[in-house]
Design an enzyme around this catalytic site. Structure first.
Site, short mmCIF file in Angstrom:
data_model
loop_
_atom_site.label_atom_id
_atom_site.label_comp_id
_atom_site.label_asym_id
_atom_site.label_seq_id
_atom_site.Cartn_x
_atom_site.Cartn_y
_atom_site.Cartn_z
N THR A 123 50.01 33.96 52.50
CA THR A 123 49.44 35.04 51.70
C THR A 123 48.62 35.93 52.62
OG1 THR A 123 47.88 35.71 50.00
CG2 THR A 123 47.47 33.58 50.98
N ASP A 133 46.23 37.48 51.67
CA ASP A 133 44.87 37.49 51.13
C ASP A 133 43.91 36.51 51.79
OD1 ASP A 133 45.33 39.53 49.30
OD2 ASP A 133 46.19 38.14 47.85
N MET A 144 43.70 46.06 50.15
CA MET A 144 44.07 45.05 49.16
C MET A 144 43.10 43.85 49.15
SD MET A 144 48.22 44.81 49.25
CE MET A 144 49.23 45.91 48.23
N GLN A 203 50.31 47.45 54.20
CA GLN A 203 49.50 46.43 54.85
C GLN A 203 50.11 45.04 54.75
OE1 GLN A 203 45.53 46.03 52.58
NE2 GLN A 203 46.65 47.56 51.43
N ARG A 204 51.03 44.84 53.83
CA ARG A 204 51.63 43.51 53.71
C ARG A 204 53.07 43.45 54.24
NH1 ARG A 204 52.33 43.32 47.06
NH2 ARG A 204 54.32 44.42 47.02
#
Lengths: 412, 412
Positions: free
Chosen positions: B144, B146, B190, B300-301
């Site tokens: 992830t 994140d 994000m 960004q991902r």
């Protein structure tokens, strides 16, 4: 006493990934020319000339490595301005001031790197010099991501922006394709009046991905009903639809779409929310599937980490060409390039009168836009592709690109 | 008759630039293991298992070059889903169906690459297998952007996203610094509940640029009045101010900053898009200087063209670790990594019970956020930096990155 022959360089307008390559081209050529004394740079373009904010670049660029790093640094190393010179005769003191600075620093050659507004400055200064019999040569060097300058096959900075847009569009397509659900991605791309950058999204197409499936350019009036019909038609063929739109789309009455996407903020002010957001809302309301809009924003003009090698090399060569033209005594001209062959791709450098460039705008010719108004021709793709070829990677330090900065030009 | 021992791999959740490196790690290990027959991939995660949409990956990855290209391809090669398994005992037919497919294809090892939702799937499937005495090993592989998974030093995918964010922030700073006028740039990043990605913007700081000058994380309640005071204070020190904000900022009442702009997507998630735009309006209304907000959005991902080599190598190694743990008979576990040294940076691989990971979320610890609430500590920067080191560049073809696609998974 022998008068020193010095040069002065300024940069103006909006950033590109290649504008410092032209600066590097001039510096590199001037360092090799024995007749040149000092290489000055003006901070913030013509504003820095007026304020006598000159930097001795000869002292800053003493190794090839530093020039190479400058060449790979995005945005304006010398800073920029949006200063437009007054009409001559109305306010001669501005011109007098500029030429006083030229005289004080023995500037024989002044180079201005910029777009069509900057070429207006070159035109006015060279006309003023001629009218006063000043010997300073005033030379323009082109740059703009927008590719909208006349008298040049394509503009320095466009190829790198096009490469960034194409690579990003492909990556966003990979991002969009993963779910087994209908969805639409809208990429909003710069270019208010000319659609070259939006057209560059077509370079993202590969053997396995036809995204973008729809392309809308500012050269064609935008019809909401045609758009919805196009999107529905695409959604009947594939689950994921990727759309590239110009920020400058206008409806059939000539009104900008983004101006219609306004909303009122908490203080009662109107905020414009953008063409992509407007179209996102339109699809949600009329079709109802999942939609995401992405504004590529300033990254498309400053992402030097994925610059086009062709673009960087040509931008450097245009700086060199401008320098050589200056030494030959030319003035009121812009360095330019002409495509001499498509396959293999080849260009030839030269100069053109700056008056043929200043204040004009080159749009995509109608025959390069499909009659449907939602895609471009193969000829336009073939025209753009070579400009994005090759990679000019910066070196990296501590995980991020290693760029160059003008001492004290950055807030500390 | 000897039963074949086959493996099955699925990918789930949101895209990263490194999730295919973990897939490559499993494939590469399995190809070398003589006890393995066929390597299957499930299209669109567990949904593809239920629908028996299996692909024979052994046939697709017959050269090292293809595995390397897979490793450098962003987003999910196998496609994704957001399918959450029902609570066991309530709907056993879903579980029965999955294990029927496992049996039919002689799947002894099932690998699921994803975030905390996907680890919930791993937990449920492994518990079900245990309760029925099925021998299938169920193994989780983390991913992830994140960085919010428990029981792992950092998550695969985070380092590449952090590198993209830091490089882009630096380039946007270069873009912002050029005019000699006060202006503010807001980068919206994000991370709905955890601020790791927004914190990564601090990695853009260099010897010459201190941008971002302000950083706001979702871990701290956001105060409008403190924000305006912070921005004014910065503008008194420098002309250009760069601010990094999380998309998930909430006010002191726990409301998302731009609640008016939020809507619910088809998965029931709140879609935020307006934090940067909201703050842009706030500054225009209260301070009145030029402001631009940039949403980094999906790039960004999925920007594998500037992936972190450390991240890609670790993601590959976690795939390998998961495979080895499976062969040793482990189940209901997730491959993990532990940092064993800061300088030089070093990690050690291992496994952890998936129940310690599933459905939990790791936020930034309070001592890594400055008391002012508008910046992060040096310790957090030191923690993140090594994860972004090194470059994993794809090869280029026709000017754009050369990625890999799953045949027929892309709309043609």
């Amino acid at each position: 006493m022998i008068l020193k022959t010095n040069i002065l360089i300024g940069q103006s307008g909006g950033p590109t990934a290649a504008i410092n390559a032209s600066l590097a081209g001039i510096i590199s050529s001037a360092l090799k020319a024995t007749e040149i004394g000092t290489i000055y740079g003006a901070r913030n373009g013509i504003q820095g000339v007026l304020e006598e904010q000159l930097i001795d670049l000869s002292k800053l660029f003493f190794t090839e490595d530093l020039i190479d790093r400058l060449q790979k640094t995005p945005s304006m190393y010398l800073g920029s301005c949006r200063f437009k010179l007054p009409v001559q005769m109305l306010q001669n003191e501005t011109y007098d001031r500029i030429f006083q600075v030229f005289e004080k620093y023995h500037i024989k050659y002044f180079f201005y790197i910029g777009g069509n507004d900057s070429m207006d400055t070159v035109s006015k200064l060279s006309n003023y010099a001629r009218s006063r019999n000043f010997s300073t040569r005033i030379i323009g060097v082109p740059k703009t991501i927008d590719n909208d300058l006349m008298e040049i096959d394509h503009t320095p900075g466009f190829g790198s922006a096009a490469k960034y847009i194409a690579a990003s569009l492909l990556e966003m397509a990979h991002d969009t394709y993963i779910y087994d659900l209908p969805c639409v991605l809208i990429a909003e791309i710069m270019g208010r009046n000319a659609g070259w950058l939006t057209a560059a999204s077509a370079l993202a197409r590969t053997a396995y991905s036809t995204a973008p499936h729809l392309i809308y350019l500012p050269e064609k009036p935008f019809s909401t009903s045609s758009f919805i019909r196009d999107v529905k038609s695409q959604l009947s063929k594939r689950k994921q639809v990727v759309i590239a739109v110009s920020e400058g789309l206008r409806d059939t009455h000539g009104e900008y779409l983004y101006a219609q996407a306004s909303r009122i903020d908490q203080f009662g002010h109107i905020m414009l929310s953008g063409t992509g957001k407007y179209l996102e809302g339109l699809i949600v309301d009329t079709i109802g599937c999942k939609v995401r809009s992405v504004e590529l924003n300033v990254l498309q003009r400053c992402s030097a980490h994925i610059a086009s090698l062709t673009d960087i090399e040509e931008s450097h060569a245009l700086g060199r060409e401008a320098f050589q033209a200056a030494l030959l005594g030319q003035t009121g001209i812009m360095a330019t390039l002409t495509r001499t062959s498509d396959n293999p791709y080849a260009v030839e450098y030269g100069t053109v009168s700056v008056d043929q460039v200043a204040n004009f705008e080159k749009k995509i010719p109608p025959h390069w836009i499909l009659p449907s108004g939602n895609d471009i021709s193969q000829e336009l793709i073939d025209y753009m592709r070579p400009l994005t070829m090759g990679e000019s990677f910066p070196s990296y330090d501590k995980g991020i690109p290693e760029y160059l900065f003008l001492p004290e030009s950055f807030p500390s």
